[in-house]
Motif scaffolding. Structure first.
Motif, PDB file in Angstrom:
ATOM      1  N   LEU A  15       0.830  -1.198   0.000  1.00 20.68           N
ATOM      2  CA  LEU A  15       0.000   0.000   0.000  1.00 20.68           C
ATOM      3  C   LEU A  15       0.867   1.251   0.000  1.00 20.68           C
ATOM      4  CD1 LEU A  15      -2.789   1.436   0.374  1.00 20.68           C
ATOM      5  CD2 LEU A  15      -2.357   1.253   2.834  1.00 20.68           C
ATOM      6  N   LEU A  18       2.318   1.862  -3.400  1.00 19.68           N
ATOM      7  CA  LEU A  18       1.314   2.400  -4.309  1.00 19.68           C
ATOM      8  C   LEU A  18       1.072   3.877  -4.042  1.00 19.68           C
ATOM      9  CD1 LEU A  18      -1.349  -0.453  -4.315  1.00 19.68           C
ATOM     10  CD2 LEU A  18       0.096   0.231  -6.227  1.00 19.68           C
ATOM     11  N   MET A  19       0.955   4.221  -2.770  1.00 26.42           N
ATOM     12  CA  MET A  19       0.674   5.605  -2.413  1.00 26.42           C
ATOM     13  C   MET A  19       1.858   6.515  -2.716  1.00 26.42           C
ATOM     14  SD  MET A  19      -1.652   5.163   0.984  1.00 26.42           S
ATOM     15  CE  MET A  19      -2.128   6.885   1.042  1.00 26.42           C
ATOM     16  N   ASN A  22       2.277   7.112  -6.570  1.00 30.74           N
ATOM     17  CA  ASN A  22       1.246   7.866  -7.278  1.00 30.74           C
ATOM     18  C   ASN A  22       1.056   9.284  -6.752  1.00 30.74           C
ATOM     19  OD1 ASN A  22       0.115   6.078  -9.336  1.00 30.74           O
ATOM     20  ND2 ASN A  22      -0.198   4.753  -7.584  1.00 30.74           N
ATOM     21  N   TYR A  36      -5.727  11.190  -1.373  1.00 31.81           N
ATOM     22  CA  TYR A  36      -5.514  10.104  -2.326  1.00 31.81           C
ATOM     23  C   TYR A  36      -6.031   8.788  -1.765  1.00 31.81           C
ATOM     24  CZ  TYR A  36      -3.102   6.426  -4.857  1.00 31.81           C
ATOM     25  OH  TYR A  36      -2.825   5.284  -5.558  1.00 31.81           O
ATOM     26  N   SER A  37      -6.738   8.046  -2.575  1.00 31.88           N
ATOM     27  CA  SER A  37      -7.197   6.711  -2.205  1.00 31.88           C
ATOM     28  C   SER A  37      -6.760   5.738  -3.293  1.00 31.88           C
ATOM     29  CB  SER A  37      -8.713   6.685  -2.056  1.00 31.88           C
ATOM     30  OG  SER A  37      -9.143   5.385  -1.724  1.00 31.88           O
ATOM     31  N   PRO A  38      -6.043   4.693  -2.927  1.00 27.12           N
ATOM     32  CA  PRO A  38      -5.532   3.742  -3.916  1.00 27.12           C
ATOM     33  C   PRO A  38      -6.556   2.711  -4.387  1.00 27.12           C
ATOM     34  CG  PRO A  38      -4.835   3.080  -1.742  1.00 27.12           C
ATOM     35  CD  PRO A  38      -5.570   4.390  -1.580  1.00 27.12           C
ATOM     36  N   GLU A  41      -6.362   1.345  -7.890  1.00 26.60           N
ATOM     37  CA  GLU A  41      -5.110   0.704  -8.292  1.00 26.60           C
ATOM     38  C   GLU A  41      -5.334  -0.791  -8.490  1.00 26.60           C
ATOM     39  OE1 GLU A  41      -2.306   2.228  -8.917  1.00 26.60           O
ATOM     40  OE2 GLU A  41      -2.930   4.207  -8.218  1.00 26.60           O
ATOM     41  N   LEU A  44      -3.717  -3.143  -5.776  1.00 22.44           N
ATOM     42  CA  LEU A  44      -4.078  -3.009  -4.366  1.00 22.44           C
ATOM     43  C   LEU A  44      -4.383  -4.392  -3.804  1.00 22.44           C
ATOM     44  CD1 LEU A  44      -4.757  -0.994  -2.043  1.00 22.44           C
ATOM     45  CD2 LEU A  44      -7.141  -1.191  -2.785  1.00 22.44           C
ATOM     46  N   CYS A  52     -12.124   0.247   0.950  1.00 22.80           N
ATOM     47  CA  CYS A  52     -12.518   1.146  -0.137  1.00 22.80           C
ATOM     48  C   CYS A  52     -13.995   1.513  -0.085  1.00 22.80           C
ATOM     49  CB  CYS A  52     -12.195   0.520  -1.489  1.00 22.80           C
ATOM     50  SG  CYS A  52     -10.421   0.417  -1.808  1.00 22.80           S
ATOM     51  N   SER A  65      -0.096   3.886   5.715  1.00 15.54           N
ATOM     52  CA  SER A  65       1.116   4.247   4.989  1.00 15.54           C
ATOM     53  C   SER A  65       2.152   4.847   5.931  1.00 15.54           C
ATOM     54  CB  SER A  65       0.771   5.239   3.869  1.00 15.54           C
ATOM     55  OG  SER A  65       1.936   5.632   3.191  1.00 15.54           O
TER      56      SER A  65
END
Length: 85
Positions: A15, A18-19, A22, A36-38, A41, A44, A52, A65
């Protein structure tokens, strides 16, 4: 761990990747980690999919994170880590 939600350390590290990856989509624009919400992705981890659906998903992802910063979780320096006690 975030509240009553528990996730594997490997998934939290993914995670964070990814964060972090991006945040800078365009050199002139940055995406705020707080907003920001992954969830979109494709990489994920599945264990985050239920998050989510929550309104507070961006906050949960941000806290997770932060917990993975500098591998503090692995040395039990972060209160968000489970299994250290």
């Amino acid at each position: 761990q975030d509240g009553d939600l528990k996730f594997s350390l490997e998934s939290v590290k993914k995670l964070k990747e990814l964060m972090d990856g991006n945040r800078h989509i365009n050199p002139r624009m940055t995406v705020s980690v707080a907003s920001y919400s992954p969830c979109q992705e494709k990489h994920l981890p599945e264990e985050f999919w239920p998050v989510c659906k929550r309104e507070d998903a961006p906050l949960i992802f941000r806290r997770l994170s932060l917990a993975a910063e500098d591998d503090l979780c692995e040395i039990c320096a972060n209160a968000a880590c489970a299994g250290c006690f």
